[in-house]
Design a protein around this motif. Structure first.
Motif, PDB file in Angstrom:
ATOM      1  N   ASP A 104       0.817  -1.218   0.000  1.00 30.99           N
ATOM      2  CA  ASP A 104       0.000   0.000   0.000  1.00 30.99           C
ATOM      3  C   ASP A 104       0.848   1.264   0.000  1.00 30.99           C
ATOM      4  O   ASP A 104       0.472   2.271  -0.598  1.00 30.99           O
ATOM      5  CB  ASP A 104      -0.915   0.017   1.235  1.00 30.99           C
TER       6      ASP A 104
ATOM      7  N   ASN B 250      -3.034  -5.984  -0.996  1.00 33.79           N
ATOM      8  CA  ASN B 250      -4.270  -6.014  -0.228  1.00 33.79           C
ATOM      9  C   ASN B 250      -5.481  -6.149  -1.150  1.00 33.79           C
ATOM     10  O   ASN B 250      -6.347  -7.012  -0.951  1.00 33.79           O
ATOM     11  CB  ASN B 250      -4.371  -4.717   0.599  1.00 33.79           C
ATOM     12  N   ASN B 251      -5.538  -5.319  -2.198  1.00 34.49           N
ATOM     13  CA  ASN B 251      -6.693  -5.347  -3.100  1.00 34.49           C
ATOM     14  C   ASN B 251      -6.727  -6.618  -3.947  1.00 34.49           C
ATOM     15  O   ASN B 251      -7.803  -7.173  -4.197  1.00 34.49           O
ATOM     16  CB  ASN B 251      -6.688  -4.113  -3.999  1.00 34.49           C
TER      17      ASN B 251
ATOM     18  N   ASN C  93      -5.577  -9.537  -3.098  1.00 32.56           N
ATOM     19  CA  ASN C  93      -6.033 -10.622  -2.206  1.00 32.56           C
ATOM     20  C   ASN C  93      -7.554 -10.603  -2.067  1.00 32.56           C
ATOM     21  O   ASN C  93      -8.202 -11.655  -2.054  1.00 32.56           O
ATOM     22  CB  ASN C  93      -5.380 -10.491  -0.828  1.00 32.56           C
ATOM     23  N   LYS C  94      -8.128  -9.404  -1.978  1.00 31.46           N
ATOM     24  CA  LYS C  94      -9.589  -9.288  -1.862  1.00 31.46           C
ATOM     25  C   LYS C  94     -10.281  -9.710  -3.152  1.00 31.46           C
ATOM     26  O   LYS C  94     -11.333 -10.354  -3.130  1.00 31.46           O
ATOM     27  CB  LYS C  94      -9.964  -7.850  -1.501  1.00 31.46           C
TER      28      LYS C  94
END
Length: 710
Positions: free
Chosen positions: A255, A364-365, A367-368
């Motif tokens: 991030d 992070n994104n 993984n989502k």
């Protein structure tokens, strides 16, 4: 006879004779030195060999080789407790006590003489080269005057600051010093810069960085060169490059990342995947021997600590034209690979290119998205099934690596969260999701492909080398594993990575896995850079190098430069090849040393911040696991990776003996045992930020409510 030939003949005679056979007269006779000029040349040559610590004389003036005389030359390593070691080879080292260092400092080039031939203890007899020129210290203003305490506890003695009168200091002022002279009990220093008060935001981290010779400021010449570089890709720079701007290309990073040196494209072809790994073409901008290049090699790597990055290249490059920022054209070197169903690279191409990153993605994104997050899936639906293809391709590559024996130590890492002033707010475990693994798999795959390309074309290069662990270290680990209930199988003299991985897998679901994983990691040799392709034991690979991070690692930049010179531009000059091969040998040593300095700085900052975090938790109790046992106590690790010492003197319920074979402390009267991997309850009694130490005692009040680590 030339001196070089004479040296060789003298050494051959001494090495192949019984000890104490030759004095100068016998050597003269053996070498047929009949004239005065011959004898003068012999005497001069012997003196030169003595001055270079290649030979030595015994008390009767007979010559021995330096090793026969117990004399060794090398770089000394000094422990924080004050004693030192001179490594002779991978298995042996000479121990030097504090009193026998004779003013030598960590990393100095020294001459050491054994107290007794065959022993492993000695003393420094001469310091050849001072490799530590600066140090950091704190001033204290007392009634008796101004004193200095140095951060490096290995520097001991009365301190004299020659130019103190030119500076205004208060209690707590930190400064950087140049070391002028070190005598037996006196250290002479000069202030080079005041860093600020020790409690000022960021001064603590800055002090550690400077102590490891890591500087944030760039020389004017390097900055001028960087600022003169266009921040846009010019039309003429695209000539001879493959246009990849019509591809869907993404970067995936943390991030907070600001420099993006790798990007990915992927496409399905029947049952195969075509994978493109695009890497920023930093070597196009950082030309050989330019001011930027000179500064980059002196840094060797970017250093990442809790609240800052000290980059290898100025931000105008690392965050600007060299960074694969979204929606803009960037110059790259692409490794294009066809991956089959078994995760093997069946064909490849490496070529200069230019791209336009479609999206800047975060771990992070992604993984989502892989977890079917509806909002993010809709936001990035224009990327199609890109991430699903990436996941499937990466799993193939990973399965193939695991089949070949690649070792996954799966060691938990701390994520230290600080506020704007650098004060620690929290320590958490760093999460590693599927997207992090995907990028790791793709980068390793590209690194291996480029390494094979360089090796088989015999292009001068820097390889990432991780040699087979020493049998002695493995035997020690096997003893610990057996104590903890698992037999470590394999030939210790010729162990295979797969056997190491099998052992770790046996512990995978047990609470002591972090301990056994760390112990196995410590039994491995350190990875380094080398001009020879010696393989990578941990990854179970015969060929490996670093190609994918040229913004932050100099070896990667060198690999790019050699690719351009010998693969893209087809240089065939034999003299150039020989010169570059010699450069690679030198750069292997230099970049490995700078990497170690960076790792040590990062580790010191982490230890300091962990101690700072624990300072306001004195008196609280925690669940912990014993991570190592020594005769002076044992270290425990909390779930958030904070580690501290339970000193044997604090175990006041009994007298404890250290069982070296069982790696445990045993109570003489009660039979109480403290051993590796054991879960214990501890109470924090001290945390010292300056010394980077944390101390616990055993807490036995099990009725008291447990304190969660925060």
């Amino acid at each position: 006879m030339e001196m070089t030939q004479l040296k060789d003949k003298i050494l051959t005679l001494i090495e192949n004779s019984k000890l104490g056979t030759y004095d100068i007269e016998k050597l003269a006779k053996e070498l047929d030195c009949t004239s005065t000029s011959d004898f003068i040349m012999l005497n001069k040559t012997l003196n030169q060999l003595e001055d270079d610590y290649i030979i030595a004389r015994n008390p009767k003036n007979f010559f021995l080789t330096a090793i026969q005389a117990g004399i060794y030359v090398g770089k000394i390593s000094i422990n924080r407790k004050g004693f030192g070691f001179l490594d002779l080879d991978a298995n042996n080292s000479i121990y030097i006590s504090l009193d026998d260092l004779k003013g030598a400092m960590d990393k100095d080039e020294v001459v050491v003489k054994l107290f007794k031939i065959g022993s492993n203890e000695g003393e420094v007899v001469k310091i050849l080269t001072r490799n530590t020129e600066v140090c950091i210290g704190t001033f204290y203003v007392r009634k008796t005057g101004i004193t200095v305490e140095l951060d490096d506890e290995r520097l001991k003695g009365r301190i004299i600051v020659r130019n103190l009168a030119k500076f205004r200091v208060v209690s707590g002022t930190k400064a950087q010093f140049k070391i002028i002279k070190i005598l037996k009990n006196t250290i002479e220093l000069e202030i080079t810069q005041l860093l600020g008060h020790r409690d000022d935001p960021g001064v603590d981290v800055l002090s550690i960085l400077l102590q490891h010779d890591i500087h944030n400021e760039f020389p004017d010449e390097a900055l001028k060169q960087a600022e003169a570089i266009s921040q846009e890709v010019l039309p003429e720079q695209k000539i001879g490059r493959r246009d990849c701007t019509n591809m869907i290309v993404v970067t995936i990073d943390g991030d907070d990342s600001k420099d993006f040196d790798d990007a990915i494209s992927i496409a399905a072809e029947d049952k195969n995947y075509r994978l493109w790994v695009h890497i920023a073409d930093v070597s196009y901008y950082v030309t050989e021997n330019s001011p930027l290049d000179v500064e980059a090699v002196s840094r060797g790597t970017s250093t990442y600590v809790t609240d800052r990055v000290v980059p290898m290249l100025p931000h105008v490059l690392s965050n600007g034209i060299c960074s694969l920022n979204p929606k803009v054209e960037r110059l790259t070197i692409t490794c294009e690979m066809l991956i089959d169903e078994n995760g093997e690279v069946t064909s490849y191409e490496i070529y200069p290119s230019y791209i336009r990153s479609t999206e800047r993605m975060t771990y992070n994104n992604v993984n989502k998205i892989l977890a079917k997050d509806e909002i993010l899936c809709r936001k990035y639906e224009h990327l199609g099934d890109l991430f699903l293809m990436m996941e499937n391709c990466a799993k193939r590559i990973r399965k193939n690596r695991e089949k070949n024996g690649a070792i996954d130590f799966d060691k938990e890492e701390a994520k230290i969260i600080v506020d704007k002033s650098g004060k620690v707010q929290d320590i958490q475990l760093r999460e590693r999701g599927e997207s992090e693994r995907i990028i790791e798999d793709f980068m390793i795959c590209a690194n291996v492909t480029v390494a094979k390309h360089m090796k088989w074309l015999e292009i001068p290069s820097l390889y990432r080398v991780h040699e087979q662990p020493l049998a002695k270290k493995l035997r020690e680990f096997a003893k610990v594993a057996l104590i903890m209930g698992h037999k470590f199988k394999g030939n210790m003299e010729d162990i295979r990575p797969l056997e190491v991985q099998k052992c770790l897998n046996e512990f995978k679901d047990e609470p002591e896995f972090p301990v056994i994983s760390t112990l196995m990691l410590r039994s491995m040799q350190k990875a380094k850079y080398d001009s020879k392709c010696l393989g990578h034991f941990g990854l179970a690979l015969d060929e490996y190098l670093h190609f994918t991070s040229p913004i932050r690692r100099y070896p990667d930049l060198i690999v790019h430069r050699m690719l351009r010179k010998y693969s893209f531009n087809q240089c065939l000059d034999v003299n150039e090849i020989k010169n570059d091969e010699l450069k690679m040998e030198k750069l292997g040593l230099e970049t490995s040393e700078r990497e170690r300095a960076s790792i040590e700085a990062e580790r010191d900052v982490e230890d300091m911040k962990k101690a700072e975090f624990m300072q306001n938790k004195i008196g609280l109790t925690f669940d912990a696991v014993i991570s190592s046992v020594t005769k002076f106590g044992f270290f425990v690790e909390l779930p958030n990776t904070v580690e501290g010492l339970v000193h044997v003197q604090s175990l006041n319920d009994d007298y404890y003996h250290y069982d070296e074979t069982g790696y445990q402390l045993i109570g003489e009267r009660t039979g109480t045992i403290y051993k590796l991997g054991q879960e214990v309850r501890v109470k924090l009694i001290d945390a010292n930020k300056e010394k980077q130490t944390i101390d616990f005692i055993i807490h036995k009040d099990k009725k008291k409510k447990k304190q969660r680590w925060i």
